[in-house]
Design an enzyme around this catalytic site. Sequence first.
Site, PDB file in Angstrom:
ATOM      1  N   LYS A   1      43.188  35.368  38.895  1.00 38.71           N
ATOM      2  CA  LYS A   1      44.193  34.871  39.848  1.00 38.71           C
ATOM      3  C   LYS A   1      44.322  35.776  41.074  1.00 38.71           C
ATOM      4  O   LYS A   1      44.319  35.306  42.208  1.00 38.71           O
ATOM      5  CB  LYS A   1      45.575  34.736  39.175  1.00 38.71           C
ATOM      6  CG  LYS A   1      45.625  33.770  38.026  1.00 38.71           C
ATOM      7  CD  LYS A   1      47.005  33.688  37.409  1.00 38.71           C
ATOM      8  CE  LYS A   1      47.541  34.995  36.876  1.00 38.71           C
ATOM      9  NZ  LYS A   1      46.772  35.574  35.750  1.00 38.71           N
TER      10      LYS A   1
ATOM     11  N   ARG B   1      56.429  32.454  35.589  1.00 43.88           N
ATOM     12  CA  ARG B   1      55.816  32.689  34.278  1.00 43.88           C
ATOM     13  C   ARG B   1      56.681  32.146  33.149  1.00 43.88           C
ATOM     14  O   ARG B   1      56.271  32.243  31.990  1.00 43.88           O
ATOM     15  CB  ARG B   1      55.648  34.198  34.068  1.00 43.88           C
ATOM     16  CG  ARG B   1      54.197  34.696  34.188  1.00 43.88           C
ATOM     17  CD  ARG B   1      54.274  36.180  34.252  1.00 43.88           C
ATOM     18  NE  ARG B   1      53.168  36.946  33.812  1.00 43.88           N
ATOM     19  CZ  ARG B   1      52.354  37.612  34.643  1.00 43.88           C
ATOM     20  NH1 ARG B   1      52.446  37.466  35.937  1.00 43.88           N
ATOM     21  NH2 ARG B   1      51.434  38.410  34.158  1.00 43.88           N
TER      22      ARG B   1
ATOM     23  N   ARG C   1      38.922  46.151  34.434  1.00 46.28           N
ATOM     24  CA  ARG C   1      39.459  46.063  35.800  1.00 46.28           C
ATOM     25  C   ARG C   1      39.836  47.446  36.339  1.00 46.28           C
ATOM     26  O   ARG C   1      40.391  48.282  35.643  1.00 46.28           O
ATOM     27  CB  ARG C   1      40.709  45.176  35.801  1.00 46.28           C
ATOM     28  CG  ARG C   1      41.495  45.217  37.111  1.00 46.28           C
ATOM     29  CD  ARG C   1      42.515  44.103  37.196  1.00 46.28           C
ATOM     30  NE  ARG C   1      43.321  43.934  36.015  1.00 46.28           N
ATOM     31  CZ  ARG C   1      43.989  42.820  35.722  1.00 46.28           C
ATOM     32  NH1 ARG C   1      43.957  41.777  36.532  1.00 46.28           N
ATOM     33  NH2 ARG C   1      44.708  42.747  34.625  1.00 46.28           N
TER      34      ARG C   1
ATOM     35  N   ARG D   1      44.814  50.280  35.178  1.00 48.62           N
ATOM     36  CA  ARG D   1      46.222  50.027  34.911  1.00 48.62           C
ATOM     37  C   ARG D   1      46.551  50.370  33.466  1.00 48.62           C
ATOM     38  O   ARG D   1      45.762  50.090  32.566  1.00 48.62           O
ATOM     39  CB  ARG D   1      46.555  48.547  35.186  1.00 48.62           C
ATOM     40  CG  ARG D   1      46.723  48.234  36.645  1.00 48.62           C
ATOM     41  CD  ARG D   1      46.727  46.748  36.952  1.00 48.62           C
ATOM     42  NE  ARG D   1      47.496  45.911  36.031  1.00 48.62           N
ATOM     43  CZ  ARG D   1      47.604  44.584  36.138  1.00 48.62           C
ATOM     44  NH1 ARG D   1      47.002  43.956  37.146  1.00 48.62           N
ATOM     45  NH2 ARG D   1      48.301  43.889  35.264  1.00 48.62           N
TER      46      ARG D   1
ATOM     47  N   ARG E   1      49.426  40.903  26.163  1.00 47.82           N
ATOM     48  CA  ARG E   1      49.807  40.118  27.347  1.00 47.82           C
ATOM     49  C   ARG E   1      49.290  38.688  27.244  1.00 47.82           C
ATOM     50  O   ARG E   1      49.945  37.749  27.688  1.00 47.82           O
ATOM     51  CB  ARG E   1      49.275  40.796  28.621  1.00 47.82           C
ATOM     52  CG  ARG E   1      50.083  42.046  28.972  1.00 47.82           C
ATOM     53  CD  ARG E   1      49.341  42.953  29.932  1.00 47.82           C
ATOM     54  NE  ARG E   1      48.950  42.262  31.132  1.00 47.82           N
ATOM     55  CZ  ARG E   1      47.878  42.571  31.854  1.00 47.82           C
ATOM     56  NH1 ARG E   1      47.068  43.542  31.473  1.00 47.82           N
ATOM     57  NH2 ARG E   1      47.599  41.916  32.947  1.00 47.82           N
TER      58      ARG E   1
END
Length: 217
Positions: A15, A90, A130, A163, A174
């Site tokens: 996203k 969300r 990531r 992160r 998550r």
Amino acid sequence: MATYIVLLGPPGVGKGTQARILAETSKLAHISSGDLFRENIKNQTELGKQVKAILDKGELVPDDLTISMIRDRISKPDCELGAILDGFPRTPTQAEALDDMLAEFSDSEVNAVPYITAAESVLVERASGRWTCKAQGHIYHEKFNPPKQAGICDIDGSEVYQREDDKVETVTKRIRVYFEQTMPLVEHYEVAGKLIKIDGTQPVEQVTKELLAALKI
Ligand code: ADP
Ligand code: AMP
């Protein structure tokens, strides 16, 4: 009339990557709730202090805090023509609050909701590989999209970091949170006739191409 696009999909599906590209090619603002929370944490604001532990655990920030942060952001002049919303809403309560805000600020509504999907194994591989730039949140992947110079953002030269919530266990949590709390929005927007299904397992360029064709922005 302003254009508001909600990017829906599980963590790691792409996203943020697509939102940045779409915002660049259109005149729309990019609003990432995750980036806004991380910015607050970095700047040690009151909100940042309240939400840090929640992000680190991979849970959702309470609706009231999230909604008021987005309300502030979406009322800024650069959102007058519209925005690409990435990571918000969300929950059903957030979706309702978004409808109210858009009606209030610009007499408009959510125009389209691309729903980007991929299998869980793909999501875990993407999110756990990531790398994110410290200065502006530019997104890289150790395998699929590494920075030209290891550890350094191509765009602004800042350091890239992993992160805290991109560790495999937290990513898995998550994804679970997403299925429990965000999935109802898929049906909500489908019933409203706004959902556009996109196969997120394709290369970045192909996903962008399909988004641009569907959204006409
Ligand atoms: P999200 O915002 O949905 O959590 P990101 O855009 O941050 O997802 O992407 C998650 C990771 O996957 C990043 O490391 C990014 O570079 C990588 N990525 C994004 N889209 C693709 C794609 N189509 N193919 C391969 N890797 C991708
Ligand atoms: P993201 O950058 O979208 O992966 O979001 C990172 C984290 O920020 C999430 O795991 C949540 O803790 C928090 N967050 C981001 N957006 C929201 C939202 N709309 N509602 C609640 N929490 C959020």
